[in-house]
Scaffold this motif. Structure first.
Motif, short mmCIF file in Angstrom:
data_model
loop_
_atom_site.label_atom_id
_atom_site.label_comp_id
_atom_site.label_asym_id
_atom_site.label_seq_id
_atom_site.Cartn_x
_atom_site.Cartn_y
_atom_site.Cartn_z
N VAL A 165 -5.82 4.33 1.25
CA VAL A 165 -4.65 3.54 1.63
C VAL A 165 -4.68 2.19 0.90
CG1 VAL A 165 -3.48 2.37 3.55
CG2 VAL A 165 -4.36 4.69 3.84
N ARG A 166 -5.83 1.56 0.85
CA ARG A 166 -5.93 0.26 0.17
C ARG A 166 -5.65 0.39 -1.33
NH1 ARG A 166 -10.57 0.14 3.23
NH2 ARG A 166 -11.87 -0.02 1.36
N LYS A 167 -6.05 1.51 -1.94
CA LYS A 167 -5.70 1.76 -3.34
C LYS A 167 -4.19 1.88 -3.50
CE LYS A 167 -9.85 3.98 -5.13
NZ LYS A 167 -10.40 5.21 -5.74
N SER A 168 -3.56 2.52 -2.54
CA SER A 168 -2.11 2.66 -2.57
C SER A 168 -1.43 1.29 -2.47
CB SER A 168 -1.64 3.57 -1.44
OG SER A 168 -0.24 3.72 -1.47
N VAL A 169 -1.97 0.42 -1.63
CA VAL A 169 -1.45 -0.95 -1.51
C VAL A 169 -1.56 -1.65 -2.86
CG1 VAL A 169 -1.81 -3.21 -0.44
CG2 VAL A 169 -1.89 -1.15 0.97
N ALA A 170 -2.72 -1.53 -3.50
CA ALA A 170 -2.92 -2.16 -4.81
C ALA A 170 -1.95 -1.60 -5.84
CB ALA A 170 -4.37 -1.95 -5.27
N ASN A 223 0.99 -3.60 -7.89
CA ASN A 223 1.09 -3.54 -9.34
C ASN A 223 2.51 -3.18 -9.77
OD1 ASN A 223 0.03 -3.52 -12.06
ND2 ASN A 223 0.24 -1.30 -11.95
N ASP A 224 3.10 -2.20 -9.12
CA ASP A 224 4.47 -1.80 -9.44
C ASP A 224 5.46 -2.93 -9.16
OD1 ASP A 224 3.55 0.69 -10.20
OD2 ASP A 224 4.12 1.67 -8.32
N ILE A 225 5.30 -3.59 -8.04
CA ILE A 225 6.20 -4.69 -7.68
C ILE A 225 6.06 -5.84 -8.67
CG2 ILE A 225 6.67 -6.45 -5.91
CD1 ILE A 225 5.81 -4.29 -3.83
N SER A 226 4.86 -6.07 -9.15
CA SER A 226 4.62 -7.21 -10.06
C SER A 226 5.40 -7.09 -11.36
CB SER A 226 3.13 -7.36 -10.35
OG SER A 226 2.67 -6.34 -11.22
N LYS A 227 5.78 -5.90 -11.73
CA LYS A 227 6.52 -5.70 -12.99
C LYS A 227 7.90 -6.34 -12.93
CE LYS A 227 3.87 -1.59 -13.91
NZ LYS A 227 3.82 -0.15 -13.84
N ASP A 228 8.52 -6.33 -11.75
CA ASP A 228 9.87 -6.90 -11.60
C ASP A 228 9.87 -8.19 -10.80
OD1 ASP A 228 11.44 -4.80 -12.91
OD2 ASP A 228 10.76 -3.53 -11.25
N VAL A 250 4.40 -11.19 -5.92
CA VAL A 250 3.04 -10.65 -5.84
C VAL A 250 2.00 -11.77 -5.92
CG1 VAL A 250 1.38 -9.10 -6.95
CG2 VAL A 250 3.76 -8.40 -6.70
N LEU A 251 2.26 -12.78 -6.73
CA LEU A 251 1.34 -13.92 -6.78
C LEU A 251 1.28 -14.63 -5.43
CD1 LEU A 251 2.10 -15.42 -10.30
CD2 LEU A 251 -0.02 -14.32 -9.53
N ILE A 298 -8.26 -5.64 -3.35
CA ILE A 298 -6.89 -5.23 -3.68
C ILE A 298 -6.29 -6.16 -4.73
CG2 ILE A 298 -4.52 -5.09 -2.79
CD1 ILE A 298 -5.75 -4.11 -0.12
N ILE A 299 -6.48 -7.45 -4.57
CA ILE A 299 -5.80 -8.39 -5.47
C ILE A 299 -6.56 -8.64 -6.76
CG2 ILE A 299 -4.49 -9.49 -3.64
CD1 ILE A 299 -6.48 -11.81 -3.74
N TRP A 300 -7.80 -8.19 -6.88
CA TRP A 300 -8.54 -8.36 -8.13
C TRP A 300 -8.34 -7.16 -8.93
CZ3 TRP A 300 -9.92 -12.91 -9.57
CH2 TRP A 300 -10.20 -13.87 -8.62
#
Length: 62
Positions: A24-29, A33-38, A43-44, A60-62
């Motif tokens: 689940v935590r990998k899915s969150v990461a 990542n997907d959200i950060s593209k747009d 995400v920051l 998750i954030i690293w």
């Protein structure tokens, strides 16, 4: 819709960030990542809030 406003997805991820399952935590990461593209600023902001809260959220954030 979520590319324009990722807030609903980020709200769900807030609840899943400390899930005991690594899967689940990998899915969150991956979602972040997907959200950060747009929406990199969103995400920051999440990364700043989560940083140092727990080893799981730091992973998750690293």
């Amino acid at each position: 819709m979520f590319k324009t406003d990722p807030a609903p997805v980020l709200a769900v991820l807030e609840h899943l960030k400390a899930d005991p399952s690594l899967y689940v935590r990998k899915s969150v990461a991956n979602n972040l990542n997907d959200i950060s593209k747009d929406n990199p600023d969103a995400v920051l902001a999440v990364a700043r809030r989560w940083k140092g809260k727990s080893p799981d959220t730091d992973w998750i954030i690293w």
